[in-house]
Design a protein around this motif. Structure first.
Motif, PDB file in Angstrom:
ATOM      1  N   UNK A 199      27.121  12.884 -25.868  1.00  0.00           N
ATOM      2  CA  UNK A 199      27.827  11.599 -25.844  1.00  0.00           C
ATOM      3  C   UNK A 199      26.897  10.472 -25.411  1.00  0.00           C
ATOM      4  N   UNK A 200      26.061  10.739 -24.412  1.00  0.00           N
ATOM      5  CA  UNK A 200      25.136   9.716 -23.912  1.00  0.00           C
ATOM      6  C   UNK A 200      24.127   9.308 -24.979  1.00  0.00           C
ATOM      7  N   UNK A 201      23.655  10.283 -25.745  1.00  0.00           N
ATOM      8  CA  UNK A 201      22.671   9.976 -26.785  1.00  0.00           C
ATOM      9  C   UNK A 201      23.305   9.159 -27.912  1.00  0.00           C
ATOM     10  N   UNK A 202      24.509   9.524 -28.318  1.00  0.00           N
ATOM     11  CA  UNK A 202      25.204   8.750 -29.347  1.00  0.00           C
ATOM     12  C   UNK A 202      25.452   7.314 -28.857  1.00  0.00           C
ATOM     13  N   UNK A 203      25.805   7.195 -27.586  1.00  0.00           N
ATOM     14  CA  UNK A 203      26.034   5.869 -27.014  1.00  0.00           C
ATOM     15  C   UNK A 203      24.756   5.039 -27.036  1.00  0.00           C
ATOM     16  N   UNK A 204      23.611   5.676 -26.736  1.00  0.00           N
ATOM     17  CA  UNK A 204      22.327   4.968 -26.730  1.00  0.00           C
ATOM     18  C   UNK A 204      21.963   4.493 -28.137  1.00  0.00           C
ATOM     19  N   UNK A 205      22.160   5.361 -29.125  1.00  0.00           N
ATOM     20  CA  UNK A 205      21.842   4.979 -30.507  1.00  0.00           C
ATOM     21  C   UNK A 205      22.715   3.807 -30.949  1.00  0.00           C
ATOM     22  N   UNK A 206      23.989   3.871 -30.653  1.00  0.00           N
ATOM     23  CA  UNK A 206      24.890   2.788 -31.059  1.00  0.00           C
ATOM     24  C   UNK A 206      24.619   1.504 -30.280  1.00  0.00           C
ATOM     25  N   UNK A 207      24.073   1.645 -29.076  1.00  0.00           N
ATOM     26  CA  UNK A 207      23.710   0.459 -28.300  1.00  0.00           C
ATOM     27  C   UNK A 207      22.578  -0.307 -28.980  1.00  0.00           C
ATOM     28  N   UNK A 208      21.573   0.413 -29.483  1.00  0.00           N
ATOM     29  CA  UNK A 208      20.458  -0.284 -30.137  1.00  0.00           C
ATOM     30  C   UNK A 208      20.879  -0.848 -31.490  1.00  0.00           C
ATOM     31  N   UNK A 220      17.380  -3.736 -30.749  1.00  0.00           N
ATOM     32  CA  UNK A 220      16.128  -3.514 -30.028  1.00  0.00           C
ATOM     33  C   UNK A 220      15.650  -2.087 -30.273  1.00  0.00           C
ATOM     34  N   UNK A 221      14.348  -1.822 -30.094  1.00  0.00           N
ATOM     35  CA  UNK A 221      13.856  -0.452 -30.254  1.00  0.00           C
ATOM     36  C   UNK A 221      14.474   0.480 -29.210  1.00  0.00           C
ATOM     37  N   UNK A 222      14.673   1.730 -29.604  1.00  0.00           N
ATOM     38  CA  UNK A 222      15.158   2.761 -28.673  1.00  0.00           C
ATOM     39  C   UNK A 222      13.965   3.603 -28.242  1.00  0.00           C
ATOM     40  N   UNK A 223      13.624   3.530 -26.963  1.00  0.00           N
ATOM     41  CA  UNK A 223      12.547   4.341 -26.400  1.00  0.00           C
ATOM     42  C   UNK A 223      13.155   5.627 -25.869  1.00  0.00           C
ATOM     43  N   UNK A 224      12.700   6.750 -26.411  1.00  0.00           N
ATOM     44  CA  UNK A 224      13.283   8.049 -26.059  1.00  0.00           C
ATOM     45  C   UNK A 224      12.233   8.910 -25.365  1.00  0.00           C
ATOM     46  N   UNK A 225      12.604   9.415 -24.203  1.00  0.00           N
ATOM     47  CA  UNK A 225      11.759  10.375 -23.496  1.00  0.00           C
ATOM     48  C   UNK A 225      12.555  11.662 -23.272  1.00  0.00           C
TER      49      UNK A 225
END
Length: 278
Positions: A13-22, A27-32
């Motif tokens: 859920x957190x990852x989907x939220x991050x993708x939809x946020x960008x 803005x670019x999504x920086x993923x670690x």
């Protein structure tokens, strides 16, 4: 536009939220995250889910930011001039478009993957600040300003090998992919091996998470390595109860080379498993 995951990629859920946020912030999504947790694959899955073309830029230690924009092939132009080729009179014939240029001139919105940005020189992220912020760059050889027709969705992955500059981080939305828990891992296994017997998945995960608990490992086994290990177990058609009833004289599981990648980690794992059995 919203990303809801795909059949082949189990997104939290957190990852989907991050993708939809960008998608909203543009803005670019920086993923670690740990190697093997699906950072690189995410861009491909988002592109497929949203029906967009994907442009991939895999970074090496020698990669320069300019290469993502364009390169001027002076060597080819010199060769052609010696051969009398009339193409030498138009310098644009020797401009090689980089990944960002290709994405900027795409007829439709696109996805760009800048993979493992921390492999490059420390100045690499700073050299892309203007281009990623304004979505344009200048070609000095042809005196041309290249601007994005559609602002691409940019995914930037990092394995934390180097610290990234604050000015670069300020322009990104950040997300850390946590290592999957057992329930999520079971879902991932089911996606890749839908016909796998439940007992085998359960026993394999028990061994896998036991190895990850070993303190001092230089490289803990990752999700992708678990999937590789399962593929080997299935391909070798090993006995059904091999994982459950392993030979007590054989400390490590069969085909452990898919999970442990150096002799120090193998020795640590042997000690850990031996003590656990005692």
């Amino acid at each position: 536009m919203r990303f809801e995951g795909t059949e082949r990629y189990v997104a939290s859920d957190d990852l989907r939220l991050a993708v939809n946020a960008v998608l909203t912030l543009q803005r670019p999504l920086l993923i670690k995250g740990e190697p093997g947790t699906g950072k690189t694959q995410l861009a491909s899955e988002v592109a497929e889910s949203l029906g967009m073309p994907l442009y991939q830029w895999h970074i090496k230690s020698t990669t320069k930011a300019q290469q993502g924009l364009y390169e001027y092939d002076a060597v080819s132009r010199l060769r052609d001039s010696q051969l009398g080729d009339p193409a030498v009179h138009d310098i644009s014939n020797y401009i090689v478009k980089g990944v960002l240029w290709q994405a900027f001139e795409s007829e439709t919105p696109s996805v760009v993957l800048i993979d493992e940005i921390d492999k490059a020189d420390i100045e690499f992220p700073n050299d892309l600040l203007r281009e990623l912020d304004r979505m344009e760059f200048y070609v000095y050889e042809t005196r041309q300003l290249v601007s994005a027709r559609h602002r691409p969705i940019i995914f930037i992955t990092s394995n934390n090998e180097k610290e990234l500059p604050d000015a670069f981080l300020r322009r990104c939305f950040f997300h850390y992919i946590n290592f999957p828990d057992k329930q999520t891992m079971a879902s991932i296994i089911n996606v890749h091996y839908p016909g796998l017997k439940q007992y085998l998945a359960r026993e394999a995960m028990e061994v896998f998470f036991q190895l990850r608990e070993v303190q001092g490992l230089k490289k803990r086994p990752s999700t992708s390595e678990l999937l590789d290990w399962l593929k080997l177990l299935l391909a070798d058609d090993l006995p059904e109860d091999l994982l459950r009833n392993r030979d007590r004289n054989s400390i490590l599981p069969p085909l452990y080379g898919a999970l442990l990648k150096n002799e120090q980690d193998i020795e640590l794992a042997q000690r850990f498993v031996f003590m656990a059995r005692q």
